[in-house]
Structure formats: C-alpha cells, structure tokens
Design a protein around this motif. Structure first.
Motif, PDB file in Angstrom:
ATOM      1  N   ASN A 453       0.846  -1.197   0.000  1.00  0.00           N
ATOM      2  CA  ASN A 453       0.000   0.000   0.000  1.00  0.00           C
ATOM      3  C   ASN A 453       0.882   1.247   0.000  1.00  0.00           C
ATOM      4  OD1 ASN A 453       0.507   0.697   2.951  1.00  0.00           O
ATOM      5  ND2 ASN A 453      -0.460  -1.320   3.168  1.00  0.00           N
ATOM      6  N   ARG A 455       0.963   3.908   1.959  1.00  0.00           N
ATOM      7  CA  ARG A 455       1.502   4.367   3.241  1.00  0.00           C
ATOM      8  C   ARG A 455       2.799   3.628   3.588  1.00  0.00           C
ATOM      9  NH1 ARG A 455      -1.995   2.426   5.939  1.00  0.00           N
ATOM     10  NH2 ARG A 455      -0.910   0.762   7.038  1.00  0.00           N
ATOM     11  N   GLU A 485      -1.688   5.766  -4.114  1.00  0.00           N
ATOM     12  CA  GLU A 485      -2.948   5.130  -3.712  1.00  0.00           C
ATOM     13  C   GLU A 485      -3.729   4.657  -4.937  1.00  0.00           C
ATOM     14  OE1 GLU A 485      -1.894   8.007  -2.578  1.00  0.00           O
ATOM     15  OE2 GLU A 485      -1.988   8.003  -0.372  1.00  0.00           O
ATOM     16  N   ASP A 489      -4.431   0.770  -6.114  1.00  0.00           N
ATOM     17  CA  ASP A 489      -5.845   0.421  -6.227  1.00  0.00           C
ATOM     18  C   ASP A 489      -6.143  -0.223  -7.579  1.00  0.00           C
ATOM     19  OD1 ASP A 489      -7.686   0.601  -4.207  1.00  0.00           O
ATOM     20  OD2 ASP A 489      -8.850   2.156  -5.216  1.00  0.00           O
TER      21      ASP A 489
END
Length: 515
Positions: A453, A455, A485, A489
């Motif tokens: 991800n 982060r 992000e 995704d």
C-alpha cells in the motif's frame, strides 16, 4: 436440496462420491460426512497402511508444507490433529527459528516460530494422519484400485447422477456408481474438462502461467542428539535457484532446489550438492551439520499452472463440484496447494450449511464462485512471483498487472522492513511488525493490500539507504500516472471476500509475536 437428489434420515442426502483420496479429497470427505449418509471415496491407488508416498501422487516424495491458515483449518476439522502428528514423530516447531535467506544470498532474517504449537513432517505422514481420521468417520467408505472413466449424466445432461468406474488395469467390466453429489478432487491429472466436453458443455477460458517449473529434493538423516539452530530455511528464487530446508519426522530433513523458466535443478547427487552450496552459501554447514544423505535427489517438473473458471458457466450441471488441483493448481515452491484445499473445504462446509437451512437452486455453481474468491490471493501471489522471471508467460482473460512494480515493492519490503522492525523493538513499541505482516500475507491470513500500500511504500522509501530503489521505482512509475494510492488500487485486486472471519486470528498472531 436440489432436483433429483434423495434425502435420507435426519435430513441428510444419501450418497456423495469423492474422486481422489489425496489431501483435497480427504478434506472434502470430512466436510461431506456431516451432510450425507454415505460418502464414497474412489481412488486409483491401493492405499498404504503406513506413512509412505504412493504412486498416484508423484509429487509426494518432495518437500511439502501447510501454511498457517491451512493448519488452522485442519485443527478445526480434526481437533488434536497437530498432537497426532507429533505423536507419530513429526518435528515440533515450538520455540524454533526459521531462516529467510535474501535473493542475493548474503543477508538473512532469523525469526522465531510465531504460531505456538506446530509440527513439521513429510507429505506421506500428513496425508496418512488425515486419512486415518477420515476413515474413522461414520458413513465413509473407500473404494480403491479403481479408474474413473467418466461422468454419468441425466437424460437432459443437466445433472450429474454418478460416475463410471472399472478396476485399475482391467479392460472389460465397468460399474456405475450413483450419487447425489460428485466431487472431483483427482488433482492435476483430472479429466473433468474432457468429461464435460463429452457431455456437450462449452468451457470458459482458463488462466495459465507457463512457468516450466522444476525442482529436486534430497533427504538427509541426523543423529538423534543433533542441535538445530533453524527448523526451516527458505531462499526465494529470482534469476537463480531457490532453496528450502525443513526438519521432518524421525530426525530427517528434506532439502529442495527449485527454479522456473526451464532451468531445471539436477538429480545427480554431486551436481545437486554443488548447486545447493551456491544457492544457500555460508548457511549450508549449519543447516546440514552431521547429516548424511538418505537417497539420491529426485526431480519433478510442471510445465504450466492452471486456474479453471468453471464458475463462469451459467449451465454448470447440478450434482457436480471440483476442488484442489483439479480446480486450480499452483507453483508448488510456495507451498500453497494443501492450504488452498483446506480453504476450499472450509468454504464447502459453510455453503452446505447455508444450503441446508435455506435451499437454493444451482448451489454448486455458487460454491465454485465462493471458492474462486477465497483462493484468489494465493493465485495472485504465486503468479506475481513467477511472472517476474524471464521466460514465464501468462495466457487468459485476467492478466496480473504491474508485475515488475509489485516485485520491486516486495523486494524493498523484505530489505528494509527488518530495519523498521528493529527500530520498533529498540523503542519498546509493540504492534504488527513488517515481517509479521509478510508472514501473515504469505500464510494466506491477511490480504496483500495490508502489505502492499502507499503508506507503507512511503515509509520504506524514507530509509536513507534506499536511494537506488527510489530511482528504479521512479522509472517504473512513469507508466502509471496518478498517486500511489490510485496506482495500487488499480493493480492489486480487491481481496475483501477472501479473508472473511480471519481478523480475530490475525490479531491473535500479532499478540503472540509481540510477547
């Protein structure tokens, strides 16, 4: 529960037939025994009366493992299962360490066993332990030394009503076995696609990863009083050999060399030892100290891994299911196959329970759909790793996206994750560490999205030593406009339905490691 079925006492249907007495077939039988008066397991082999490999599973000689999620399910289906393995000589993994050797062969991570009571054993002992428990179930019978010749369908071919069999090696007498449900768990050699086509069904396109997998396994014997620093070791393959080591029952171990893309490891003993030295390097003396070879290396090759999409067939016949490698088979170097079979069995149990209380037509296709959702992370993880190797190709309608980007991310994760874990430890902070998350992901206990991800990527790139990786990552990201992000995704599937009901277990694992 469905048209054409027969119901016996206590609401149970009368007979289910399982094709194949391997791990998937045994787990299917365990679940079906709760819903059918009789479950008949039809197997080509004559089953051994002691733990030993059998002809129908040519891969059984090689090193196998059950991932954490698989062990959790096995213990739930067979309470005391791990105790049974330990009583029959399996190696106890409690308070042992595992070694992860980096792809470059130089750096390593040594991690304590995080799952409490655990055991390591050969495929032969694992299957034997499960089979003993399944054979003891009420209503379960085994019909061995039988070849399944095909499916028996209703006159309109919309329902599978049985199978046609004959004794293995015979050419004349055939027998028809009627059943309310047939489960094909016959493995990679399954003839289900051929049988369905014979009945006039059109099949959807498979997904295939053409990996040209090869591996060689050799067994060693240790003196009974040998001290072992590590119980397991793993070096992933990339552009060179991968290797795995595992202590097993009766003071033995198995060592496997694996590779893909047609780079087959040797089966000659001298060449095997030379390749093993290169693959594991300085760790080899510690792993095999005082060990003596028990046999010559034995090889196994798999040209392609296949994921069938029977769930896409709107005209899927009633009375038929498929599980295990006959449904989807994986690169065995990742040890996913048996655990996926356990996940499928658990999915089958939930669906049958729901069907019993609220019957719906076409429940077999619904089960196949749910199974696809639960096995998706395993297929994705193994495909990402294999497709990053030159010469490995994919065919199908749902290609994996961003393979190189994802693999670079995972390399970063394994390289710099331990740095952050050490910082957390030095600060006295507890929580889900980077390497624990990696363990849980590869153990099929958490979604890849919890590891991969934006982060976490930002944290990894903040490490001062990561300048080369930052440069390479910037080059790769030129093909993916948008924020981190948005990129993740788009290239990582939504696995939300694959991990339902597992949050509590993941939290338990986190507490165990932090303590």
């Amino acid at each position: 529960m469905q048209d054409g079925t027969t119901t016996g006492t206590q609401g149970k249907q009368r007979q289910a037939v399982v094709i194949g007495a391997g791990i998937a077939g045994l787990l299917a039988t365990r679940v079906l025994a709760e819903h059918y008066e009789q479950v008949l397991v039809v197997e080509r082999d004559v089953l051994p009366v002691a733990p030993r490999p059998r002809a129908g599973t040519p891969q059984s000689h090689h090193l196998h493992r059950v991932l954490p999620r698989g062990k959790m399910i096995l213990e739930r289906l067979f309470p005391g299962f791990l105790d049974g393995l330990l009583e029959h000589g399996a190696f106890s993994l409690e308070q042992t360490k595992s070694l992860l050797i980096a792809k470059d062969g130089r750096t390593a991570l040594s991690a304590p066993n995080a799952t409490g009571k655990d055991a390591s054993c050969s495929r032969a002992l694992l299957e034997w332990e499960i089979r003993q428990r399944v054979q003891a179930l009420a209503g379960v019978r085994f019909l061995t030394h039988q070849d399944v010749l095909g499916l028996v369908a209703s006159s309109d071919r919309k329902r599978i009503a049985g199978i046609c069999v004959r004794e293995h090696g015979q050419l004349d007498e055939r027998t028809t076995i009627a059943a309310d449900l047939i489960v094909d768990a016959s493995g990679r050699s399954s003839k289900l696609t051929h049988w369905l086509q014979e009945l006039g069904y059109s099949l959807p396109e498979d997904e295939q990863v053409h990996s040209a997998i090869g591996y060689s396994t050799r067994y060693y014997q240790f003196p009974p009083d040998t001290h072992h620093e590590w119980s397991t070791a793993l070096k992933p393959f990339s552009q060179s050999d991968g290797a795995a080591f595992s202590l097993l029952e009766n003071h033995t171990c198995a060592v496997i060399i694996g590779n893909i893309g047609g780079q087959y490891p040797p089966t000659d003993a001298e060449a095997f030892e030379q390749r093993l030295t290169v693959a594991i390097g300085s760790y080899l003396p510690s792993l095999l100290q005082d060990a003596q070879p028990l046999d010559d290396p034995r090889g196994y090759r798999i040209p392609v891994c296949v994921r069938h999409h029977f769930e896409q067939m709107e005209d899927w016949p009633t009375g038929l299911l498929v599980m295990g490698d006959a449904f989807c088979n994986f690169d065995p170097i990742y040890g996913q196959g048996m655990s996926v079979a356990a996940i499928e069995a658990e999915t089958l149990a939930r669906c049958l329970h729901k069907q019993q209380s609220a019957p719906q037509p076409g429940f077999e296709r619904h089960i196949l759909q749910r199974m696809q959702e639960t096995i998706a992370p395993a297929w994705w993880l193994s495909s990402v790793s294999d497709l990053n190797t030159p010469g490995v190709t994919y065919t199908g309608s749902s290609p994996v996206r961003g393979v190189r980007l994802i693999q670079l991310y995972l390399d970063l994760y394994l390289k710099y994750g331990p740095v952050h874990d050490r910082e957390l430890l030095q600060k006295g902070m507890q929580g889900q560490t980077y390497m624990l998350k990696n363990f849980l992901m590869n153990g099929l206990l958490i979604s890849p999205r919890e590891v991969i991800n934006a982060r976490t990527l930002a944290t990894l790139l903040a490490v001062g030593e990561a300048s080369a990786e930052r440069h390479l990552l910037a080059e790769l990201l030129q093909d993916y406009p948008g924020s981190f992000e948005k990129i993740f995704d788009e290239i990582i599937p939504d696995f939300s339905r694959s991990f339902e009901g597992l949050q509590a277990f993941a939290q338990k694992e986190e507490v165990a490691v932090s303590q």
